[in-house]
Design a protein around this motif. Sequence first.
Motif, PDB file in Angstrom:
ATOM      1  N   VAL A 139       5.183  57.269  33.185  1.00  0.00           N
ATOM      2  CA  VAL A 139       5.103  56.056  33.997  1.00  0.00           C
ATOM      3  C   VAL A 139       5.488  54.826  33.176  1.00  0.00           C
ATOM      4  N   ILE A 140       4.956  54.711  31.961  1.00  0.00           N
ATOM      5  CA  ILE A 140       5.260  53.550  31.123  1.00  0.00           C
ATOM      6  C   ILE A 140       6.754  53.473  30.836  1.00  0.00           C
ATOM      7  N   ILE A 141       7.327  54.579  30.370  1.00  0.00           N
ATOM      8  CA  ILE A 141       8.737  54.574  29.986  1.00  0.00           C
ATOM      9  C   ILE A 141       9.640  54.370  31.204  1.00  0.00           C
ATOM     10  N   SER A 142       9.324  55.020  32.311  1.00  0.00           N
ATOM     11  CA  SER A 142      10.143  54.869  33.519  1.00  0.00           C
ATOM     12  C   SER A 142      10.051  53.454  34.086  1.00  0.00           C
ATOM     13  N   SER A 143       8.880  52.826  33.954  1.00  0.00           N
ATOM     14  CA  SER A 143       8.728  51.460  34.479  1.00  0.00           C
ATOM     15  C   SER A 143       9.596  50.476  33.699  1.00  0.00           C
ATOM     16  N   ASN A 144       9.655  50.641  32.390  1.00  0.00           N
ATOM     17  CA  ASN A 144      10.465  49.732  31.579  1.00  0.00           C
ATOM     18  C   ASN A 144      11.958  49.990  31.748  1.00  0.00           C
ATOM     19  N   VAL A 145      12.332  51.258  31.845  1.00  0.00           N
ATOM     20  CA  VAL A 145      13.747  51.588  32.042  1.00  0.00           C
ATOM     21  C   VAL A 145      14.194  51.147  33.434  1.00  0.00           C
ATOM     22  N   GLY A 146      13.418  51.495  34.459  1.00  0.00           N
ATOM     23  CA  GLY A 146      13.787  51.122  35.830  1.00  0.00           C
ATOM     24  C   GLY A 146      13.797  49.622  36.030  1.00  0.00           C
ATOM     25  N   GLY A 147      12.836  48.912  35.409  1.00  0.00           N
ATOM     26  CA  GLY A 147      12.780  47.460  35.548  1.00  0.00           C
ATOM     27  C   GLY A 147      13.956  46.748  34.928  1.00  0.00           C
ATOM     28  N   THR A 148      14.682  47.442  34.033  1.00  0.00           N
ATOM     29  CA  THR A 148      15.849  46.846  33.380  1.00  0.00           C
ATOM     30  C   THR A 148      17.006  46.626  34.354  1.00  0.00           C
ATOM     31  N   ALA A 149      17.006  47.339  35.480  1.00  0.00           N
ATOM     32  CA  ALA A 149      18.183  47.385  36.349  1.00  0.00           C
ATOM     33  C   ALA A 149      18.380  46.151  37.214  1.00  0.00           C
ATOM     34  N   THR A 150      17.332  45.375  37.482  1.00  0.00           N
ATOM     35  CA  THR A 150      17.469  44.244  38.404  1.00  0.00           C
ATOM     36  C   THR A 150      16.904  42.962  37.810  1.00  0.00           C
ATOM     37  N   MET A 151      17.215  41.863  38.462  1.00  0.00           N
ATOM     38  CA  MET A 151      16.763  40.556  37.983  1.00  0.00           C
ATOM     39  C   MET A 151      15.251  40.406  38.068  1.00  0.00           C
ATOM     40  N   ILE A 152      14.608  41.046  39.033  1.00  0.00           N
ATOM     41  CA  ILE A 152      13.171  40.883  39.220  1.00  0.00           C
ATOM     42  C   ILE A 152      12.369  42.050  38.667  1.00  0.00           C
ATOM     43  N   ILE A 400      -0.867  55.392  18.249  1.00  0.00           N
ATOM     44  CA  ILE A 400       0.115  56.050  17.387  1.00  0.00           C
ATOM     45  C   ILE A 400       0.807  57.195  18.123  1.00  0.00           C
ATOM     46  N   LYS A 401       0.047  57.939  18.903  1.00  0.00           N
ATOM     47  CA  LYS A 401       0.626  59.074  19.638  1.00  0.00           C
ATOM     48  C   LYS A 401       1.679  58.601  20.625  1.00  0.00           C
ATOM     49  N   PHE A 402       1.383  57.493  21.335  1.00  0.00           N
ATOM     50  CA  PHE A 402       2.382  56.953  22.262  1.00  0.00           C
ATOM     51  C   PHE A 402       3.603  56.454  21.495  1.00  0.00           C
ATOM     52  N   MET A 403       3.379  55.789  20.351  1.00  0.00           N
ATOM     53  CA  MET A 403       4.490  55.234  19.580  1.00  0.00           C
ATOM     54  C   MET A 403       5.460  56.322  19.144  1.00  0.00           C
ATOM     55  N   PHE A 404       4.941  57.520  18.825  1.00  0.00           N
ATOM     56  CA  PHE A 404       5.800  58.632  18.416  1.00  0.00           C
ATOM     57  C   PHE A 404       6.841  58.930  19.499  1.00  0.00           C
ATOM     58  N   TYR A 405       6.372  59.039  20.745  1.00  0.00           N
ATOM     59  CA  TYR A 405       7.295  59.323  21.846  1.00  0.00           C
ATOM     60  C   TYR A 405       8.133  58.094  22.190  1.00  0.00           C
ATOM     61  N   GLY A 406       7.486  56.923  22.175  1.00  0.00           N
ATOM     62  CA  GLY A 406       8.171  55.704  22.585  1.00  0.00           C
ATOM     63  C   GLY A 406       9.340  55.342  21.689  1.00  0.00           C
ATOM     64  N   LEU A 407       9.162  55.465  20.369  1.00  0.00           N
ATOM     65  CA  LEU A 407      10.246  55.093  19.449  1.00  0.00           C
ATOM     66  C   LEU A 407      11.445  56.032  19.579  1.00  0.00           C
ATOM     67  N   ILE A 408      11.187  57.306  19.832  1.00  0.00           N
ATOM     68  CA  ILE A 408      12.303  58.244  20.064  1.00  0.00           C
ATOM     69  C   ILE A 408      13.113  57.801  21.271  1.00  0.00           C
ATOM     70  N   ILE A 409      12.407  57.440  22.344  1.00  0.00           N
ATOM     71  CA  ILE A 409      13.091  56.999  23.569  1.00  0.00           C
ATOM     72  C   ILE A 409      13.839  55.688  23.326  1.00  0.00           C
TER      73      ILE A 409
END
Length: 427
Positions: A139-152, A400-409
């Motif tokens: 959810v966190i990663i998809s929200s940031n990636v999906g939110g990149t697509a539009t102005m709002i 730290i556990k989230f950062m491991f996955y997040g930095l790879i992405i």
Amino acid sequence: MEAMIVVTIFVISYVFLLLDKINRALIAATGAALMVLFGVFSWDEALSSYVDWSTVALLFSMMVIISITQRTGIFEFIALWMIKKVSGQPMALFFWIGILTAIGSALLDNVTTVLLLVPVLLHMIRQLNLRAFPYLVNVIISSNVGGTATMIGDPPNIMIGQAVPYFDFLDFIFHLGPVVVVIHTITLFLLYLMFKNSLIKGNQLDQEFVKTLNPNDSLKKTPLLYQSITILLLTMVAFTLHGFLHIELTTIAIMSALLMLLISENDESSEVVFQKVEWTTLFFFVGLFVLVGGLEKAGIIDQIAYTFIDWTDGDAFTSSLVILWSAGILSGFVDNIPYVASMIPVIEEFEGFGVSPIDPLWWALALGACLGGNGSLLGASANVVVAGIASTHGEKIPFIKFMFYGLIIVLLSLTISTVYVIGRYFL
């Protein structure tokens, strides 16, 4: 001396924001007050010259619209409908949660999307005996990636859209949408591979519970349901066509919010709606604009621009890549909102120095800041919101556990974005 005072206040404020021990709106407001106290500027000058009230008004209006629409149960209906469609199967649910989050984050905004989706998701996960961590990371990663697509979709994009008058809603979709689709598709499958064993092992799905779910039960079938959905859809259409209509996004959002308040007055008074607005976020933005205004007033922004131009020799190609990667890496460790607020006047200085083409620098900033927000739990507002909601439901997300996955992405996303920026704007 003034520059030293401004930098000291700004850095201390940043450190407290990073520690996340004190309310961030309080930190930003205190930093702004200290700027005034030490004579950097007056309150009059700070609030009239450096606060972007259009951005604040746009955020406020969207909060009102979503708050009223949420009362109808339509967002919970969508989530339950999706879970029933996948019959509670963990892998199918994992993919659909990612897709729904990305689409919602693009159309509504990522903070609103996770606020609506995560409580329902956690409830379903508990009922279906699934492990929460993979879904929350998704959810966190998809929200940031999906939110990149539009102005709002993500606050940094809202800020960039307000800073560049000739960018409209369709421009963001046209320039950022294609690469976002590619990045989200690849990251979703990568996350699936990372969590494949966790999604399978030890999950005993209660199929009987899934069969009893009735999404229609969540809908409050009053006139407000149909009216609010209609207004929300018309608002999205107006956002898309605002360049042709010659109406500012903020004007559209304010008019839609006022119309929502008028039609819902009998169901819920405006005072109650206003109480549900995220005032903390709005005051944080105001304080942040003043903090960055102090940097601008003291000439720090100009100095940063000169430094960037020295590094890149004023070359648009090199500048774009430097901005993309610096924004991506830094946004992983500090909230991307203050970073973008700091960089906007820097890119405006680039334009003043004759760097051309200038647009790739804006798109690089948007991609870096929004995608870089996945680097840690502090990287974006949506991350903090998800972690907070999960914690209240007894599901802790280890930093730290989230950062491991997040930095790879993040590294994967920035690499794809680099290829995209070079291929689209410079080859």
